[in-house]
Scaffold this motif. Structure first.
Motif, PDB file in Angstrom:
ATOM      1  N   PHE A   1       0.845  -1.188   0.000  1.00 55.71           N
ATOM      2  CA  PHE A   1       0.000   0.000   0.000  1.00 55.71           C
ATOM      3  C   PHE A   1       0.882   1.240   0.000  1.00 55.71           C
TER       4      PHE A   1
ATOM      5  N   ASP B   1       1.465   5.168  -2.323  1.00 52.67           N
ATOM      6  CA  ASP B   1       0.664   6.137  -3.074  1.00 52.67           C
ATOM      7  C   ASP B   1       0.336   5.607  -4.472  1.00 52.67           C
TER       8      ASP B   1
ATOM      9  N   ILE C   1      -2.207   2.629  -4.407  1.00 54.05           N
ATOM     10  CA  ILE C   1      -3.569   3.075  -4.126  1.00 54.05           C
ATOM     11  C   ILE C   1      -4.181   3.723  -5.366  1.00 54.05           C
TER      12      ILE C   1
END
Length: 93
Positions: free
Chosen positions: A9, A11, A14
């Motif tokens: 996870f 930037d 996501i």
């Protein structure tokens, strides 16, 4: 699922969720077909594309010898439209 270590996870990962792409760290010895089979079998989804890259190794000094500590690759797996993987928890939480 011996080859898949954990979901990533960041930037970028996501942002990729909006494109139906999921990011995992996998064992470096696993092949692409093994990872595809494990993801399809475990999550019950259809994988249409996979991209992988090795992360730059962190050099660790072990006495007079320098060694690398990265023993995994990062895989970005694209699922067929209509499929999704349920929410995953990060290994560190």
């Amino acid at each position: 699922m011996d080859g898949i270590k954990y979901a990533v996870f960041t930037d970028k990962s996501i942002r990729l969720l909006g494109k139906n792409q999921y990011t995992f760290n996998v064992e470096s010895g696993s092949t692409r077909t093994e990872i595809k089979h494990w993801v399809e079998l475990f999550f019950g989804v259809k994988v249409i594309a996979m991209n992988s890259h090795r992360l730059p190794g962190k050099v660790k000094r072990m006495g007079p010898i320098l060694g690398h500590t990265m023993h995994y690759r990062r895989m970005i797996i694209t699922l067929q439209p209509g499929y999704s993987i349920p929410p995953l928890r990060n290994k560190r939480t």
